[in-house]
Structures are given as C-alpha cells and as structure tokens.
Design a protein around this motif. Structure first.
Motif, PDB file in Angstrom:
ATOM      1  N   PHE A 187     -26.221 -25.229  17.257  1.00  0.00           N
ATOM      2  CA  PHE A 187     -25.445 -26.073  18.163  1.00  0.00           C
ATOM      3  C   PHE A 187     -24.471 -26.909  17.334  1.00  0.00           C
ATOM      4  N   THR A 188     -23.173 -26.827  17.650  1.00  0.00           N
ATOM      5  CA  THR A 188     -22.164 -27.602  16.936  1.00  0.00           C
ATOM      6  C   THR A 188     -22.162 -29.023  17.473  1.00  0.00           C
ATOM      7  N   VAL A 189     -22.324 -29.995  16.557  1.00  0.00           N
ATOM      8  CA  VAL A 189     -22.449 -31.397  16.940  1.00  0.00           C
ATOM      9  C   VAL A 189     -21.139 -32.150  16.780  1.00  0.00           C
ATOM     10  N   CYS A 190     -20.514 -32.033  15.591  1.00  0.00           N
ATOM     11  CA  CYS A 190     -19.304 -32.806  15.336  1.00  0.00           C
ATOM     12  C   CYS A 190     -18.601 -32.275  14.090  1.00  0.00           C
ATOM     13  N   LEU A 240     -25.595 -36.564  21.231  1.00  0.00           N
ATOM     14  CA  LEU A 240     -26.350 -36.111  22.393  1.00  0.00           C
ATOM     15  C   LEU A 240     -26.521 -34.597  22.335  1.00  0.00           C
ATOM     16  N   LEU A 241     -27.753 -34.139  22.509  1.00  0.00           N
ATOM     17  CA  LEU A 241     -28.043 -32.711  22.524  1.00  0.00           C
ATOM     18  C   LEU A 241     -27.922 -32.175  23.949  1.00  0.00           C
ATOM     19  N   VAL A 270     -29.987 -37.192  18.754  1.00  0.00           N
ATOM     20  CA  VAL A 270     -30.299 -36.903  17.366  1.00  0.00           C
ATOM     21  C   VAL A 270     -29.529 -37.885  16.486  1.00  0.00           C
ATOM     22  N   ALA A 271     -30.147 -38.275  15.376  1.00  0.00           N
ATOM     23  CA  ALA A 271     -29.487 -39.141  14.388  1.00  0.00           C
ATOM     24  C   ALA A 271     -29.080 -38.264  13.211  1.00  0.00           C
TER      25      ALA A 271
END
Length: 116
Positions: free
Chosen positions: A21-24, A38-39, A45-46
């Motif tokens: 999953f791509t977060v940032c 946010l997932l 998640v931190a």
C-alpha cells in the motif's frame, strides 16, 4: 549553507495483508520525526525515517492509553534497538518488532516498509 529540497519520486509503501500500500512520498518524512497516515481499513500507522534513512512503521495507537499519538513520540535507540517513546506515558516501542521495551507483554503492530 543552503539546503536543497529533496527531489525524488520515491514512494513509501507498507506491506498489508493484501499487498503493498502506497502511503506517501519519501520526501514528506523528515529524519527523526514521525508522521501519521490513515490505512484503507481506518487504522492509523506511525511512519518514521531515521537519520540513516531507514524506514519504520508501527500502529499509531498507544496501547496503554488508546490515544493515536505514537507518531508524535520521541525516537531513539536502546541497546542498538530503535524505538519510539509514547508522548503520553513514555513507554518505548521497538520500531522493528513493535515490542514494548518497558513491558514485554505489550506490543504494537510493526509493518514491513519500503521506498520505491
């Protein structure tokens, strides 16, 4: 001395049950500071990037208080283990395993993380 803005297209990704999953963007992670994300299932998640450019991800929820605050905690190392200390009650969580360094019966989920 002038600092240049990081010009990379690398994305931070977490391994979830159904794949990556791509977060940032990697450039959004400042070494030594945490970021909350946010997932897809609504959990938080931190994310952390240390000064050696290693990436870590753990649940953002502090299991002792229930507050979503671990991304605001202080990072450090203890006996070679990187950790984040909760900003509320100061318990330390290993950023690799999620184990609480102050109470071995408590842990947070740690995620596999990569930059591509």
């Amino acid at each position: 001395m002038t600092l240049a803005v990081e010009t990379t297209d690398l994305k931070v990704q977490l391994q979830l049950a159904d794949g990556w999953f791509t977060v940032c963007d990697l450039s959004l992670l400042v070494p030594g500071r945490g970021v909350a994300a946010l997932l897809p299932d609504g959990r938080q998640v931190a994310l952390f990037r240390d000064r050696a450019d290693r990436l870590y991800a753990v649940d953002n929820r502090d299991p002792f208080t229930g507050a979503a605050v671990l991304s605001r905690g202080l990072t450090g190392t203890h006996q070679g283990r990187p950790f984040v200390a909760s900003p509320l009650l100061k318990q330390r969580f290993d950023l690799v395993s999620g184990e609480c360094l102050d109470d071995e019966s408590v842990r947070v989920t740690a995620y596999e993380v990569r930059a591509l």
